[in-house]
Design a protein around this motif. Structure first.
Motif, mmCIF file in Angstrom:
data_model
loop_
_atom_site.group_PDB
_atom_site.id
_atom_site.type_symbol
_atom_site.label_atom_id
_atom_site.label_comp_id
_atom_site.label_asym_id
_atom_site.label_seq_id
_atom_site.Cartn_x
_atom_site.Cartn_y
_atom_site.Cartn_z
ATOM 1 N N THR A 185 0.726 5.189 0.176
ATOM 2 C CA THR A 185 -0.211 6.238 0.574
ATOM 3 C C THR A 185 0.343 7.605 0.205
ATOM 4 O OG1 THR A 185 -0.934 4.887 2.435
ATOM 5 C CG2 THR A 185 -1.464 7.222 2.532
ATOM 6 N N LEU B 65 -7.661 3.622 -3.908
ATOM 7 C CA LEU B 65 -8.809 4.097 -3.136
ATOM 8 C C LEU B 65 -8.531 5.519 -2.690
ATOM 9 C CD1 LEU B 65 -9.876 1.232 -0.697
ATOM 10 C CD2 LEU B 65 -11.148 2.151 -2.614
ATOM 11 N N LYS B 66 -9.570 6.352 -2.696
ATOM 12 C CA LYS B 66 -9.475 7.708 -2.187
ATOM 13 C C LYS B 66 -10.153 7.729 -0.821
ATOM 14 C CE LYS B 66 -11.576 8.654 -5.941
ATOM 15 N NZ LYS B 66 -12.357 9.200 -7.026
ATOM 16 N N GLU B 67 -9.427 8.175 0.187
ATOM 17 C CA GLU B 67 -9.991 8.253 1.535
ATOM 18 C C GLU B 67 -10.570 9.649 1.737
ATOM 19 O OE1 GLU B 67 -8.600 7.921 6.184
ATOM 20 O OE2 GLU B 67 -7.250 7.201 4.635
ATOM 21 N N ASP B 68 -11.876 9.720 1.950
ATOM 22 C CA ASP B 68 -12.545 10.996 2.148
ATOM 23 C C ASP B 68 -12.154 11.636 3.475
ATOM 24 O OD1 ASP B 68 -13.894 10.786 -0.275
ATOM 25 O OD2 ASP B 68 -15.580 9.709 0.635
ATOM 26 N N LYS B 69 -12.202 12.972 3.501
ATOM 27 C CA LYS B 69 -11.919 13.702 4.750
ATOM 28 C C LYS B 69 -13.082 13.588 5.688
ATOM 29 C CE LYS B 69 -8.605 17.084 3.151
ATOM 30 N NZ LYS B 69 -8.293 18.461 2.937
ATOM 31 N N PHE C 95 -10.183 14.819 -0.402
ATOM 32 C CA PHE C 95 -9.669 13.531 0.054
ATOM 33 C C PHE C 95 -8.603 13.721 1.121
ATOM 34 C CE2 PHE C 95 -10.469 13.127 -4.593
ATOM 35 C CZ PHE C 95 -11.675 12.466 -4.490
ATOM 36 N N LYS C 96 -8.603 12.821 2.089
ATOM 37 C CA LYS C 96 -7.568 12.828 3.124
ATOM 38 C C LYS C 96 -6.277 12.241 2.567
ATOM 39 C CE LYS C 96 -6.644 11.032 7.742
ATOM 40 N NZ LYS C 96 -7.186 10.217 8.830
ATOM 41 N N SER C 97 -6.419 11.180 1.795
ATOM 42 C CA SER C 97 -5.259 10.537 1.181
ATOM 43 C C SER C 97 -5.715 9.721 -0.021
ATOM 44 C CB SER C 97 -4.546 9.623 2.184
ATOM 45 O OG SER C 97 -5.390 8.551 2.550
ATOM 46 N N ASN D 57 0.853 -1.184 0.000
ATOM 47 C CA ASN D 57 0.000 0.000 0.000
ATOM 48 C C ASN D 57 0.893 1.241 0.000
ATOM 49 O OD1 ASN D 57 -1.947 1.962 0.378
ATOM 50 N ND2 ASN D 57 -2.312 1.447 2.502
ATOM 51 N N ASN E 25 -4.655 6.057 -1.731
ATOM 52 C CA ASN E 25 -3.903 4.816 -1.512
ATOM 53 C C ASN E 25 -3.849 4.013 -2.797
ATOM 54 O OD1 ASN E 25 -3.514 4.924 1.479
ATOM 55 N ND2 ASN E 25 -5.730 5.052 1.379
#
Length: 126
Positions: free
Chosen positions: A95, A122-126, A104-106, A93, A108
């Motif tokens: 990041t 994957l996009k990590e939402d805030k 987005f927070k990050s 992974n 991956n």
């Protein structure tokens, strides 16, 4: 009293079974040299679309870890907009931290265990 005990046991069993289906396991991965980390980050970054690249602060800043999901985890493929389930697949992974204005927070990126193929992102939402 027996009925209450029966209900309590059922609730506990449902809780245990429910928790076991929603786990993600991060596993250790062999250590990489700085050059290998740089190559993996560059490879992962280059796999992203230009619009996602614009969301990233510095592609060389964030981390690399071993990852294996214990539950269904759908990742997106840039090339054909399909998703792929990477459950029980050992991955690398990568990041990337995003700019402050990003939603987005990050981001991956998941590579195969050898770092030779991009499985998805994957996009990590805030």
């Amino acid at each position: 009293m027996k009925k209450l005990l029966y209900i309590l046991i059922c609730i506990i069993l449902l809780f245990v079974v429910g928790c076991s289906f929603n786990k993600q396991v991060t596993s250790s991965i062999s250590t990489f040299t700085e050059e290998e980390k740089n190559d993996l980050q560059k490879f992962a970054y280059q796999s992203l679309s230009n619009s996602l690249k614009k969301e990233i602060i510095d592609w060389q800043q964030e981390g690399i870890s071993g990852f294996k999901s214990g539950s269904k985890l759908q990742v997106f493929n840039n090339k054909n907009s399909n998703t792929k389930d990477i459950k029980d697949i050992q991955t690398i992974n990568v990041t990337f931290k995003t700019i402050e204005e990003s939603k987005f927070k990050s981001i991956n990126v998941y590579l195969d265990e050898k770092g030779e193929e991009v499985l998805g992102f994957l996009k990590e939402d805030k």
